[in-house]
Scaffold this active site. Structure first.
Site, short mmCIF file in Angstrom:
data_model
loop_
_atom_site.label_atom_id
_atom_site.label_comp_id
_atom_site.label_asym_id
_atom_site.label_seq_id
_atom_site.Cartn_x
_atom_site.Cartn_y
_atom_site.Cartn_z
N ARG A 85 0.83 -1.21 0.00
CA ARG A 85 0.00 0.00 0.00
C ARG A 85 0.87 1.26 0.00
O ARG A 85 0.48 2.29 -0.57
CB ARG A 85 -0.99 0.00 1.17
CG ARG A 85 -2.04 1.08 1.09
CD ARG A 85 -3.14 0.91 2.13
NE ARG A 85 -4.21 0.01 1.69
CZ ARG A 85 -5.34 0.41 1.10
NH1 ARG A 85 -5.56 1.70 0.89
NH2 ARG A 85 -6.25 -0.46 0.74
N PHE A 144 -2.19 2.18 6.78
CA PHE A 144 -1.67 0.87 6.36
C PHE A 144 -0.57 1.01 5.31
O PHE A 144 -0.60 0.38 4.26
CB PHE A 144 -2.84 0.05 5.81
CG PHE A 144 -2.69 -1.44 5.89
CD1 PHE A 144 -2.72 -2.09 7.11
CD2 PHE A 144 -2.54 -2.21 4.74
CE1 PHE A 144 -2.62 -3.48 7.19
CE2 PHE A 144 -2.44 -3.59 4.81
CZ PHE A 144 -2.49 -4.22 6.02
N GLU A 147 -9.45 6.07 7.29
CA GLU A 147 -8.03 6.35 7.15
C GLU A 147 -7.69 7.63 6.40
O GLU A 147 -6.74 8.32 6.77
CB GLU A 147 -7.35 5.17 6.42
CG GLU A 147 -7.35 3.89 7.22
CD GLU A 147 -7.07 2.67 6.34
OE1 GLU A 147 -7.90 2.37 5.47
OE2 GLU A 147 -6.03 2.04 6.53
#
Lengths: 158, 780
Positions: B311, B345, B735
């Site tokens: 990611r 992440f 996020e």
């Protein structure tokens, strides 16, 4: 080791309990008395999640021994509302969405009440610095400060 | 309708009265036992001998377990590679659990756990990414590489070339509620587990293996967490498994919670990275090519490091259409805590890499970094006009329709780009140009305090990159009295997921949200769930609940339509009533009649995200269903004598699509921004030369406090809806706002740049010490 007998007042009720010498007030509240509103966030007095009042003074319950409650008056989050009637701080935290996970919320409310009891008209900066001993990881604090400001205004009746 | 309303968090009345129950608050039987781990004090070494006599002899100790005593599997890994719960033969970091104490109280267990005498023969330990690179200590055979065009050639042919490097620290989650679990043994070897986890299904899976049984013998319940942030995606496995194994052996309920220091020493954190870059660009700052080398410190075990590092690669472009790009990622194995999921992440690290490049390029050519950012943005795409999120008529998107979408360095078309309009709106709203000029003026006339201002954008990909995880289930019951019971696989960690999804359920039935009972996540109600992670909670579970509700609603509609002699399609559920023909029947009455007519009032629901398909080895495909966007302007002030700094003002415009609950979404944005800014400013993790984490409590590890909140903090939502068919056209919000905090780091760089002609090269976290060092670099 023999237990210590303690007589104290919690949220206006006379309470007696036995505890070991090393037990903190937080342990006693949570484990012996079932008052789990105060949380252990760090156990070292740095996060404020276990904030309670002892004889009108704001303390971290993790830094006070249970035996030290003898003869004192303890106030916790469980005593903040009057029956079903929420304290204006509680109402404003709801209205302003000033909480997320909720673990810090009881400590913030107890600390904020201590502030407003002593200073009914705090500045925004006074609120921010008074509450700097209470950590919140979720909200970013903005809504908390606004809720306290709003509650202060309501309590002043203005 | 109950969606798009700013209703309070469902548990807010419990939270403000201190009556919301977390795992450690659940009343358990008086004979409950308490657990603690004995930890390694050596970063890497062979276990020569384990003497636990003093542990056994300590007051209150019931039993002590080592790896050899575990009845079945000794594995708490969320990945295909194993991760021993208790060390076997070798220890790999300071803080690794070696033995498990079961005692009559939490304190007795912790005290006894300190008494183990473990003789460990030290082996060479690797701490830094450089040490790990030199030793070729890594996960996977070699680096992963995603690329587009020919970056090396494009850079070599560019008018300007820059090289640089940025170090970015990890981050402790500091969920206010530490890790906790409890297990209650049942008849026939079954087990009920209460766990503070984002991933009940994985807890169920790991506990089943540890008990040598099947998943159907284990039930995991999670009502709420006191914060998760990714730290409870896999890091709760060890506690839940320990409780279940100890409960199985002793036959008694067992509970385990980490003390804060233990929590910080044992569990994984955000991956720290070093990102080296080389960039080619023209006089205007238009980038023709970038090469990134991402060195990712994974710690001792694989955990979720591969998808995290992926990611980071997938966000190395952030909002910028860079024609030639190469990202090389090394996943390095070190003798430190196993770094794990943390909000974003890997995305934040990858994004900070490219934002540093933009900042560096702008500095080199002396342009406003905001203008250089805009110049390099992807093209706006899609429809324009009111309600589409593109208020400015697409004037920044010349001929977008003719040219087609630009693609990322992993081949995904960027079809929903809205940052041109958002940036223009925020520049105006935040009075950016006037304030930028005021900052320059201030800096020209003040020697000690320097100010800085910066705008940074976020484009964040929404979906699990492991495609099969993009599924969710739900279970909805309507009882005879018209009350609704809702359950789904998502977990509540404070983010307001339960409330948002309950609003969806209420909207489907046309009733008030208070009519929907929110219930604890329970593997016995909804099976095979994915972690509540990747910002996907509302998208996935909202759709699954909607599907379940619609099944029941269709049955009710057929029933009333048949009775009234009309078409079920003409039946509407609104305002607490079922509307058929000219009649408005109370919802409760229809339900009660349907029950008497023997109609099923319960249904499961299921959802699988469409369109996603991704090959992580080749780096090709569509890993994301869509992108979420945001933009922030931050202004800071720096004391050039001490490096101390403060955020003065933050302005944010964020894209939640058509928000399911604006109050909750704004809460996520504010909290995300502050947490992101904390990562990049005050939150510093320090390990000593022996690999011991020295910042393992809030006394030394500084998350932002109330006094750190920006004096002026303006947050608003972009008025648009998701072009993809998500639940009520909303967008994921967990996020993306975290990365708005990058604007604070860029603003600090801007302030430091006012101290001299040199580039500040500001690393993260930009603590006072780091800011002071960068002032030195700017002046040299």
């Amino acid at each position: 080791m023999s237990a210590i007998a303690v007589s104290t007042t919690i949220n206006g009720d006379e309470v007696e309990f036995l505890c070991q010498a090393e037990e903190t007030l937080l342990d006693v509240l949570r484990e012996r008395l079932g008052l789990t509103g105060a949380k252990e966030g760090c156990g070292t007095g740095d996060c404020g999640a276990c904030s309670v009042m002892v004889d009108g003074r704001l303390v971290c319950a993790c830094l006070v021994l249970g035996a030290e409650a003898e003869g004192r008056s303890i106030e916790t989050i469980e005593g903040m509302a009057n029956g079903d009637e929420l304290h204006p701080l509680q109402t404003k935290f709801l209205e302003h969405a000033a909480l997320q996970c909720g673990v810090c919320t009881p400590g913030f409310l107890v600390a904020a009440k201590a502030l407003l009891d002593a200073n009914p008209d705090p500045t925004e900066e006074e609120i921010r610095f008074w509450l700097a001993g209470n950590l919140c990881r979720c909200t970013g604090y903005d809504k908390i400060v606004r809720a306290v400001q709003d509650a202060a205004q309501e309590l002043r009746g203005s | 309708m109950s969606v798009a309303k700013s209703l309070p968090h469902d548990a807010a009345p419990l939270h403000v009265t201190g009556t919301a129950r977390y795992v450690d608050d659940i009343p358990l039987p008086a004979n409950t036992l308490h657990l603690a781990f004995g930890l390694s004090e050596v970063a890497h070494g062979e276990i020569v001998s384990v003497d636990l006599d003093a542990v056994w002899a300590a007051p209150g100790v019931i039993t002590v377990l080592t790896a050899a005593d575990l009845p079945h599997e000794n594995d708490v890994s969320p990945a295909p590679l194993p991760e021993p719960m208790l060390a076997v033969d070798t220890v790999h970091y300071v803080g690794q659990p070696i033995f498990l104490v079961v005692a009559t109280s939490h304190l007795a267990a912790r005290k006894a756990a300190k008494l183990g005498r473990i003789d460990i023969k030290p082996l060479p330990a690797l701490f830094s990414v450089d040490e790990a690179m030199a030793a070729d200590s890594r996960f996977e055979d070699g680096p992963r590489i995603y690329s587009k065009g020919d970056a090396a050639q494009a850079i070599s042919q560019s008018p300007h070339i820059l090289e640089g490097s940025i170090e970015m620290g990890g981050q402790e989650h500091f969920y206010l509620e530490g890790q906790a679990a409890a297990a209650m043994p049942q008849e026939g070897g079954d087990m009920i587990v209460y766990s503070s986890t984002q991933h009940p299904t994985e807890i169920q899976h790991k506990v089943a293996h540890a008990l040598g049984t099947h998943m159907n013998a284990v039930r995991v319940e999670t009502r709420r967490m006191g914060g998760g942030f990714g730290g409870k995606e896999s890091q709760g496995n060890a506690l839940a498994v320990s409780c279940a194994v100890a409960a199985s052996i002793t036959g008694k309920p067992c509970k385990m919670r980490y003390d804060r220091d233990d929590d910080m020493i044992i569990t994984g954190k955000r991956h720290d990275f070093r990102i080296d870059y080389r960039v080619g660009f023209d006089d205007e700052g238009r980038i023709s090519g970038v090469e990134f080398l991402q060195l990712c410190r994974c710690g001792w075990s694989i955990d979720l490091s591969l998808p995290v590092a992926d990611r980071a690669m997938l966000h190395a472009d952030n909002a910028y259409a860079i024609p030639n790009m190469r990202v090389e990622s090394h996943r390095l194995k070190t003798n430190t805590q196993s770094a794990t999921a943390y909000r974003g992440f890997g995305g934040p690290q990858g994004m900070l890499g490219i934002e540093r490049v933009l900042d560096h390029v702008a500095h080199a050519i002396g342009r406003d970094p905001m203008e250089v950012r805009r110049l390099n943005y992807y093209r706006d795409m899609g429809d324009t006009g009111p309600g589409t999120g593109q208020r400015f008529g697409g004037k920044h998107s010349p001929n977008a329709e003719d040219i087609g979408p630009e693609t990322t360095h992993y081949g995904m078309p960027v079809e929903d780009f809205v940052l041109h309009g958002m940036t223009e709106a925020l520049v105006e709203k935040s009075d950016y140009f006037r304030r930028k000029a005021a900052v320059s003026e201030w800096n020209a006339s003040h020697a000690t305090l320097k100010k800085g201002i910066a705008l940074s954008p976020v484009k964040f990909g929404i979906s699990f990159t492991l495609t099969h995880l993009n599924q969710a289930g739900a279970l909805v019951h309507v009882y005879q009295d018209g009350s609704i019971h809702m359950n789904h696989g998502g977990t509540e960690m404070g983010q307001g997921l339960f409330q948002k999804v309950a609003q969806v359920a209420a909207a489907r039935f046309g009733v008030g949200a208070e009519q929907v009972k929110i219930t604890a996540t329970d593997t016995a109600k909804v099976p095979n769930t994915s972690a509540t992670a990747a910002s996907s909670g509302s998208d996935l579970n909202g759709m699954a609940v909607q599907a379940a509700c619609d099944t029941i609603r269709a049955r009710l509609a057929s029933f009333v339509a048949e009775r009234a002699g009309t078409d079920p399609a003409d039946v509407r559920f609104e305002d607490g009533a079922v509307h058929v023909g000219n009649q408005a029947l109370p919802f409760e009455d229809v339900v009660s009649d349907a029950y008497l007519a023997r109609i099923s009032l319960s249904s499961t629901g299921f959802y699988a995200t469409p369109k996603v398909a991704w090959d992580r080895i080749k780096g090709e495909g569509r890993p994301f269903f869509y992108f979420s966007y945001g933009v922030a302007v931050t202004e800071v002030v720096v004391d050039t004598l001490t490096g101390e700094n403060r955020i003065l003002r933050a302005d944010i415009l964020h894209d939640c699509g058509a928000s399911l609950n604006p109050a909750i979404d704004i809460g996520q944005i504010e909290g995300g921004y502050v947490q992101g800014a904390g990562w990049l400013t005050t939150e510093e993790l320090i390990w000593d030369s022996e690999g011991r984490l020295r910042t393992h409590a809030p006394s030394t590890y500084k998350i932002p406090a109330c006094s750190d909140r920006p004096d002026i903090f303006n947050v608003s939502l972009w008025d648009g809806e998701n072009r993809e068919k998500t639940v009520y056209r909303s967008k994921a919000v967990g996020e993306p706002p975290f990365m708005l905090g990058i604007s604070a780091h860029c603003a600090l760089s801007d302030a430091v740049a006012a101290c001299g002609a040199g580039y500040p090269d500001l690393n993260a976290p930009a603590t006072a010490e780091e800011v002071l060092a960068s002032i030195g670099r700017a002046r040299s």
